[in-house]
Design a protein around this motif. Structure first.
Motif, mmCIF file in Angstrom:
data_model
loop_
_atom_site.group_PDB
_atom_site.id
_atom_site.type_symbol
_atom_site.label_atom_id
_atom_site.label_comp_id
_atom_site.label_asym_id
_atom_site.label_seq_id
_atom_site.Cartn_x
_atom_site.Cartn_y
_atom_site.Cartn_z
ATOM 1 N N GLU A 87 30.508 47.574 36.548
ATOM 2 C CA GLU A 87 31.731 46.769 36.528
ATOM 3 C C GLU A 87 31.659 45.645 37.556
ATOM 4 O O GLU A 87 32.269 44.604 37.398
ATOM 5 C CB GLU A 87 32.958 47.632 36.814
ATOM 6 C CG GLU A 87 33.311 48.561 35.683
ATOM 7 C CD GLU A 87 34.569 49.346 35.957
ATOM 8 O OE1 GLU A 87 35.004 49.419 37.115
ATOM 9 O OE2 GLU A 87 35.125 49.873 34.991
ATOM 10 N N GLY A 126 32.552 37.542 35.621
ATOM 11 C CA GLY A 126 33.373 38.555 34.962
ATOM 12 C C GLY A 126 33.416 39.886 35.679
ATOM 13 O O GLY A 126 33.725 40.916 35.088
ATOM 14 N N SER A 127 33.134 39.883 36.961
ATOM 15 C CA SER A 127 33.156 41.113 37.752
ATOM 16 C C SER A 127 34.591 41.554 38.028
ATOM 17 O O SER A 127 35.475 40.739 38.252
ATOM 18 C CB SER A 127 32.445 40.852 39.077
ATOM 19 O OG SER A 127 32.584 41.942 39.934
ATOM 20 N N ARG A 128 34.801 42.863 38.034
ATOM 21 C CA ARG A 128 36.116 43.371 38.456
ATOM 22 C C ARG A 128 36.291 43.081 39.937
ATOM 23 O O ARG A 128 35.368 43.209 40.724
ATOM 24 C CB ARG A 128 36.220 44.877 38.240
ATOM 25 C CG ARG A 128 36.433 45.250 36.801
ATOM 26 C CD ARG A 128 36.827 46.722 36.717
ATOM 27 N NE ARG A 128 36.996 47.080 35.342
ATOM 28 C CZ ARG A 128 38.183 47.115 34.737
ATOM 29 N NH1 ARG A 128 39.269 46.829 35.405
ATOM 30 N NH2 ARG A 128 38.265 47.448 33.481
ATOM 31 N N ARG A 150 39.204 38.920 37.145
ATOM 32 C CA ARG A 150 37.750 38.916 37.035
ATOM 33 C C ARG A 150 37.224 37.800 37.933
ATOM 34 O O ARG A 150 37.787 36.719 37.995
ATOM 35 C CB ARG A 150 37.292 38.676 35.591
ATOM 36 C CG ARG A 150 37.684 39.800 34.637
ATOM 37 C CD ARG A 150 36.943 41.083 34.971
ATOM 38 N NE ARG A 150 37.294 42.161 34.107
ATOM 39 C CZ ARG A 150 38.234 43.059 34.349
ATOM 40 N NH1 ARG A 150 38.945 43.005 35.450
ATOM 41 N NH2 ARG A 150 38.482 44.038 33.506
#
Length: 172
Positions: A87, A126-128, A150
């Motif tokens: 994630e 798009g990383s949490r 994100r």
């Protein structure tokens, strides 16, 4: 509530706000001789300087004549070996070969700095988000931020040794 949520997120997340513009990309196979999984990466050709003030780094494009001992694919594998969840480092990263230097705005600091170190800059989009903030941050705000925001996660991997500098930088 929506306005206070926005204000809380902007004030309490503790993430660096940084616009990272990546211009023109070419397939990684162009840069690595078509190594395994070469289509999964993009090699960026951004010609601008970039600053990462929260970790005291600046970068500029590597000269065309630069030769890395560690290829881009190996640099990406190194980022995946650092223990971050999928994630945090989702999908296919953008990879740039750049010259990295330490930059401190405090002239009283006495230490050795490195300059123009050839480095792979590996960026996952798009990383949490990792939510930081005060202990009294409302749990619902923290949960909503974690679920909805994100960001980018940036790694700096030495192009000669595959050493990771400064951990990971999350930018939103």
């Amino acid at each position: 509530m929506a306005r206070s949520l926005k204000l809380s997120l902007s004030l309490n997340l503790g993430v660096l706000v940084l616009a990272a513009a990546v211009m023109g990309t070419v397939p990684l196979s162009t840069a690595t001789g078509g190594g395994h999984d070469s289509t999964a990466l993009q090699l960026a050709t951004d010609q601008s300087s970039k600053e990462y003030p929260s970790i005291n780094l600046v970068s500029k494009p590597a000269p065309a004549s630069a030769s890395a001992k560690v290829n881009a694919q190996e640099a990406v594998h190194r980022t995946k070996d650092l223990g971050f969840s999928t994630e945090m480092i989702p999908g296919s990263p953008i990879v740039e070969l750049r010259l990295i230097s330490e930059k401190y705005n405090d002239p009283t600091l006495t230490r050795d700095y490195f300059t123009d170190r050839l480095t792979w800059v590996v960026t996952y989009k798009g990383s949490r988000v990792i939510v930081h903030g005060p202990l009294n941050l409302d749990p619902s705000v923290r949960r909503q931020a974690t679920e909805n925001l994100r960001c980018e996660v940036v790694f700096f991997i030495d192009a000669a040794t595959a050493e990771a500098y400064k951990g990971a930088l999350q930018t939103c």
